[in-house]
Design an enzyme around this catalytic site. Structure first.
Site, PDB file in Angstrom:
ATOM      1  N   GLU A 135      17.796   9.119 -34.930  1.00 18.52           N
ATOM      2  CA  GLU A 135      18.705  10.249 -34.540  1.00 18.52           C
ATOM      3  C   GLU A 135      18.038  11.394 -33.589  1.00 18.52           C
ATOM      4  OE1 GLU A 135      21.829  10.473 -35.470  1.00 18.52           O
ATOM      5  OE2 GLU A 135      22.084   8.788 -36.744  1.00 18.52           O
ATOM      6  N   CYS A 187      21.644  19.707 -32.410  1.00 18.59           N
ATOM      7  CA  CYS A 187      21.402  18.619 -31.628  1.00 18.59           C
ATOM      8  C   CYS A 187      22.321  18.098 -30.539  1.00 18.59           C
ATOM      9  CB  CYS A 187      20.915  17.311 -32.451  1.00 18.59           C
ATOM     10  SG  CYS A 187      22.084  17.077 -33.925  1.00 18.59           S
TER      11      CYS A 187
HETATM   12  P1  NAD Z   1      10.502  18.507 -35.615  1.00 20.47           P
HETATM   13  O1  NAD Z   1       9.220  19.019 -34.950  1.00 20.47           O
HETATM   14  O2  NAD Z   1      10.899  18.933 -36.944  1.00 20.47           O
HETATM   15  O3  NAD Z   1       9.822  16.945 -36.064  1.00 20.47           O
HETATM   16  C1  NAD Z   1      10.895  16.183 -36.612  1.00 20.47           C
HETATM   17  C2  NAD Z   1       9.954  15.358 -37.591  1.00 20.47           C
HETATM   18  O4  NAD Z   1       9.054  14.429 -36.912  1.00 20.47           O
HETATM   19  C3  NAD Z   1       9.153  16.427 -38.502  1.00 20.47           C
HETATM   20  O5  NAD Z   1       9.309  15.846 -39.769  1.00 20.47           O
HETATM   21  C4  NAD Z   1       7.654  16.244 -37.943  1.00 20.47           C
HETATM   22  O6  NAD Z   1       6.780  16.273 -38.947  1.00 20.47           O
HETATM   23  C5  NAD Z   1       7.693  14.850 -37.433  1.00 20.47           C
HETATM   24  N1  NAD Z   1       6.735  14.769 -36.245  1.00 20.47           N
HETATM   25  C6  NAD Z   1       6.563  15.736 -35.233  1.00 20.47           C
HETATM   26  N2  NAD Z   1       5.560  15.190 -34.364  1.00 20.47           N
HETATM   27  C7  NAD Z   1       5.034  14.011 -34.934  1.00 20.47           C
HETATM   28  C8  NAD Z   1       4.162  13.235 -34.435  1.00 20.47           C
HETATM   29  N3  NAD Z   1       3.423  13.352 -33.465  1.00 20.47           N
HETATM   30  N4  NAD Z   1       3.942  11.978 -35.203  1.00 20.47           N
HETATM   31  C9  NAD Z   1       4.705  11.731 -36.400  1.00 20.47           C
HETATM   32  N5  NAD Z   1       5.707  12.794 -36.864  1.00 20.47           N
HETATM   33  C10 NAD Z   1       5.828  13.716 -36.056  1.00 20.47           C
HETATM   34  O7  NAD Z   1      11.665  18.374 -34.879  1.00 20.47           O
HETATM   35  P2  NAD Z   1      11.946  18.392 -33.340  1.00 20.47           P
HETATM   36  O8  NAD Z   1      11.286  16.923 -32.664  1.00 20.47           O
HETATM   37  O9  NAD Z   1      11.368  19.554 -32.780  1.00 20.47           O
HETATM   38  O10 NAD Z   1      13.553  18.381 -33.447  1.00 20.47           O
HETATM   39  C11 NAD Z   1      14.381  18.812 -32.333  1.00 20.47           C
HETATM   40  C12 NAD Z   1      14.790  17.666 -31.619  1.00 20.47           C
HETATM   41  O11 NAD Z   1      15.396  16.654 -32.875  1.00 20.47           O
HETATM   42  C13 NAD Z   1      15.977  17.849 -30.654  1.00 20.47           C
HETATM   43  O12 NAD Z   1      15.820  16.808 -29.620  1.00 20.47           O
HETATM   44  C14 NAD Z   1      17.245  17.603 -31.473  1.00 20.47           C
HETATM   45  O13 NAD Z   1      18.388  17.184 -30.492  1.00 20.47           O
HETATM   46  C15 NAD Z   1      16.977  16.441 -32.272  1.00 20.47           C
HETATM   47  N6  NAD Z   1      17.929  16.474 -33.474  1.00 20.47           N
HETATM   48  C16 NAD Z   1      18.743  15.469 -33.406  1.00 20.47           C
HETATM   49  C17 NAD Z   1      19.505  15.264 -34.571  1.00 20.47           C
HETATM   50  C18 NAD Z   1      20.475  14.128 -34.631  1.00 20.47           C
HETATM   51  O14 NAD Z   1      21.083  14.224 -35.620  1.00 20.47           O
HETATM   52  N7  NAD Z   1      20.476  13.282 -33.758  1.00 20.47           N
HETATM   53  C19 NAD Z   1      19.617  16.319 -35.533  1.00 20.47           C
HETATM   54  C20 NAD Z   1      18.705  17.296 -35.215  1.00 20.47           C
HETATM   55  C21 NAD Z   1      17.845  17.250 -34.272  1.00 20.47           C
END
Ligand code: NAD
Length: 496
Positions: free
Chosen positions: A209, A243
């Site tokens: 997602e 998102c």
């Molecule tokens: P985040 O930084 O919380 O990362 C998400 C998860 O990935 C966390 O649990 C984190 O520990 C893990 N993570 C981060 N870097 C990692 C790595 N290098 N290796 C392994 N795991 C890792 O969240 P984010 O990525 O900043 O979230 C924002 C993004 O998520 C935006 O692009 C947003 O659009 C998207 N998003 C999508 C949805 C959806 O339902 N499609 C919902 C919310 C957010």
């Protein structure tokens, strides 16, 4: 407990069959609901500490979302769990067909920080409902919410089957080295690729997602005040850190003028003269994201807003005009309270603009012109569409929610979550009777032209049938006919 030990504990529980009985799953889901109901204020407080999320948004967009989803699962789980009995092709008229909903096993759910409860625990509920053991990995970025989740889950759910694993990138990396039977990830597209690569090593299926730049198309046929309210609401909920937030607006110069006029009025109504004093407007999650969004304010020129308070990580609701498609604000997902407007000549320009970019998670169309709406729907690709509103499509649990291409793969919500965490195990239950065997005899060697022709006739796809007991009559007739044909072709039945 390290990742290996935790997964081993869960795998032993899964292998023991503990999560299979429906009653057990229902009991755990009820406990999850109890956890929400008894801790509403704790959840609201954690969200306020992490994101300055207001009480209203926390209750409506996190708490109620989770409770309603659980209620929906509890009402429907018996029905969803039943094996499906698909339509039978003609050749299987005497057989039985089933599709069983099999849990995958030990699954990993990784949540993101922007809706830290909903994004983690909604898929978890579906995974429990489907009979899996679950490792939950909350986002370390929303640290207060992660702490609440890691404290509450062990108090309410069976620790032999459901575990929370906290930590940041190193912990997630170590977790990903282990073998899971399914991985459900919510977060950025960049990390999505890391998850997919780790999953591929074990051939683990995934749902990703992800995010993207969700466009809004607005024309002059709609009530402009309603449209502005709905677009700004979608953009500013959770300070733009959603998102499916509308990322940028595509409209003509005339529409832009009206949009700006009404936006000034609406923003004043909603937040007063000083938005930073309003209790209803959130803050950016951390300094890194604050700095990132602040840089994007330099694209084009500021028509509304533009003020910041670094000490609070506050960014005023901002609308940018004269933005070029190559400006930094158009090169990445904004994920903040900034709305760039790209002016276009007509609908076809909008379609071309959208199609030149990565496939977005959502697309919003504000128009009363049905032909134009259909043209946009049919000629673009995105995760989901909402016409004449923003974000609301994801509140409908009979609609699948998920992205496509760069915005993700797979979908969930409502029954789709249950299905996501269930392997569809097909089963053909063959009839062992004489007629059935006779009908299928042509598949055995030695082969000849007659057998090939007979099988071709038998296997030919026909329109589906639904005529109850008549199928037995027909099958009998067919069986008799085939025996007749068989012996006739062998010259065993002669005239006279
Ligand atoms: P985040 O930084 O919380 O990362 C998400 C998860 O990935 C966390 O649990 C984190 O520990 C893990 N993570 C981060 N870097 C990692 C790595 N290098 N290796 C392994 N795991 C890792 O969240 P984010 O990525 O900043 O979230 C924002 C993004 O998520 C935006 O692009 C947003 O659009 C998207 N998003 C999508 C949805 C959806 O339902 N499609 C919902 C919310 C957010």
């Amino acid at each position: 407990m390290n990742a290996k030990e935790m997964i081993s504990r869960l795998r032993n529980s899964y292998d023991s069959g503990k999560t299979r009985p429906l009653d057990y799953r229902i009991e755990q889901l009820k406990k999850l609901k109890k956890m929400y109901l008894e801790n509403q204020e704790v959840i609201v407080q954690a969200l306020s500490a992490d994101l300055h999320k207001c009480r209203h948004e926390s209750i409506v967009m996190e708490f109620m979302f989770l409770v309603n989803d659980l209620d929906n699962i509890l009402v429907n789980i018996k029905e969803w769990d039943k094996p499906e009995t698909p339509e039978k092709p003609f050749v299987n008229i005497l057989d039985k067909l089933y599709v069983f909903n099999d849990p995958y096993g030990v699954v990993l759910v990784i949540g993101a920080w922007n809706y830290p409860f909903q994004l983690l625990l909604m898929p978890v509920a579906g995974a429990i409902a489907a009979g899996n053991c679950v490792v939950m990995k909350p986002s370390e970025v929303a640290s207060n919410s992660a702490k609440v989740i890691s404290e509450l889950i062990p108090k309410y759910l069976d620790n032999d089957c459901y575990q929370v694993y906290t930590g940041g990138i190193p912990e997630t990396t170590s977790l990903l080295k282990e073998k899971f039977d399914y991985i459900f990830y919510t977060g950025s597209s960049g990390v999505g690729k890391i998850i997919q690569e780790a999953a591929a090593k074990h051939l683990t299926p995934t749902t990703l997602e992800l995010g993207g730049k969700s466009p809004v198309y607005l024309d002059d046929s709609v009530n402009m005040k309603t449209a502005v309210k709905r677009i700004l609401w979608g953009k500013l909920a959770n300070a733009g850190q959603t998102c499916v937030a509308p990322d940028y607006l595509l409209c003509t110069k005339n529409v832009e003028k009206k949009f700006l006029e009404i936006s000034r009025e609406i923003l004043k109504q909603w937040y007063g003269d000083e938005t930073n004093k309003s209790l209803d407007f959130g803050r950016i999650i951390n300094d890194a994201h604050f700095q990132r969004i602040q840089k994007l304010l330099k694209s084009g020129s500021v028509a509304i807003g533009g003020n910041i308070l670094p000490s609070e990580r506050y960014i005023e609701p901002t609308i940018l005009v004269d933005v070029k498609p190559t400006d930094p604000v158009m090169m990445e997902e904004i994920f903040g309270p900034v709305l760039p407007i790209i002016t276009i000549g007509n609908l076809h320009d909008a379609i071309t603009f959208i199609n030149k970019r990565e496939k977005p998670l959502a697309m919003y169309i504000f128009s009363k012109r049905k032909d134009d709406v259909n043209l946009l729907i049919k000629n673009t690709s995105c995760g989901g569409i909402c016409v004449n509103d923003t974000i609301m499509h994801l509140t409908v649990d009979t609609l699948p929610f998920g992205g496509v291409g760069n915005s993700g793969m797979g979908h969930y919500h409502g029954k789709y979550t249950f299905d996501t965490f269930s392997h569809k195990k097909s089963c053909l239950y063959k009839n062992l009777g004489v007629i059935g065997e006779k009908l299928g005899e042509s598949r055995y060697p030695p082969f000849n032209e007659r057998k090939t022709k007979f099988l071709m006739t038998l296997l030919k796809r026909r329109a589906p049938m639904s005529f109850g007991f008549l199928r037995y009559v027909l099958a009998f007739g067919l069986g008799a006919a085939s025996i007749f044909m068989y012996y006739n072709s062998q010259g065993m039945i002669r005239k006279g």
